[in-house]
Write a protein that holds these residues in place. Sequence first.
Motif, PDB file in Angstrom:
ATOM      1  N   ALA A 168      41.114  35.605  35.048  1.00  0.00           N
ATOM      2  CA  ALA A 168      40.682  35.999  36.392  1.00  0.00           C
ATOM      3  C   ALA A 168      39.575  37.049  36.313  1.00  0.00           C
ATOM      4  O   ALA A 168      38.579  36.964  37.046  1.00  0.00           O
ATOM      5  N   LEU A 169      39.732  38.034  35.423  1.00  0.00           N
ATOM      6  CA  LEU A 169      38.715  39.073  35.272  1.00  0.00           C
ATOM      7  C   LEU A 169      37.392  38.493  34.757  1.00  0.00           C
ATOM      8  O   LEU A 169      36.319  38.848  35.248  1.00  0.00           O
ATOM      9  N   ALA A 170      37.478  37.611  33.770  1.00  0.00           N
ATOM     10  CA  ALA A 170      36.265  37.013  33.196  1.00  0.00           C
ATOM     11  C   ALA A 170      35.544  36.153  34.228  1.00  0.00           C
ATOM     12  O   ALA A 170      34.313  36.238  34.372  1.00  0.00           O
ATOM     13  N   GLN A 171      36.297  35.337  34.963  1.00  0.00           N
ATOM     14  CA  GLN A 171      35.675  34.449  35.926  1.00  0.00           C
ATOM     15  C   GLN A 171      35.193  35.186  37.175  1.00  0.00           C
ATOM     16  O   GLN A 171      34.357  34.675  37.899  1.00  0.00           O
ATOM     17  N   ALA A 172      35.684  36.389  37.393  1.00  0.00           N
ATOM     18  CA  ALA A 172      35.144  37.212  38.467  1.00  0.00           C
ATOM     19  C   ALA A 172      33.745  37.710  38.091  1.00  0.00           C
ATOM     20  O   ALA A 172      32.903  37.936  38.954  1.00  0.00           O
TER      21      ALA A 172
END
Length: 115
Positions: free
Chosen positions: A62-66
Motif C-alpha cells: 500500500a505504501l509503495a503503490q501510494a
Amino acid sequence: MQMVLKSRLRWVFLAALALATTLALASGAPAKDKKAKRAEEANSIRAAVERGDLLPLPRILALAQARVKGEVLKIELEQDDGVLSYEVKILTRKGRVREVELDARTGALIKIEDD
C-alpha cells in the motif's frame, strides 16, 4: 476489493518464498537442507512481522503503490548496513519500471528510482 487483497496475499507468499529461496541458495547449503532453510527463513520473517520488527507486505504494498501507481512486479527484502528494506518494483501505466525502496520496519521512503 477481495480480488486485490487475494492478489496482495499471493504476493506476500511469493515474496517470502523468493527471499527464503535466495537466502538458501546463497548459503551454499546441500540440497536436502535447502527446504529446511527456506522453512526456517519463512518462519523467521513471520515472527519478525508478528513482533513488529517488520511491516507486513500488504502494508508495504500500500505504501509503495501510494508513491508509484502501477502493477507490482517483484518484492525483495534486503539487508544493507544492518538496515532491512523492501524493494518493490512497479510497472507504471506508461511502461516504466520504478523501484520503490522502503524501510522494512517503519515504511519510511528510502528512495524511488528507475530500474
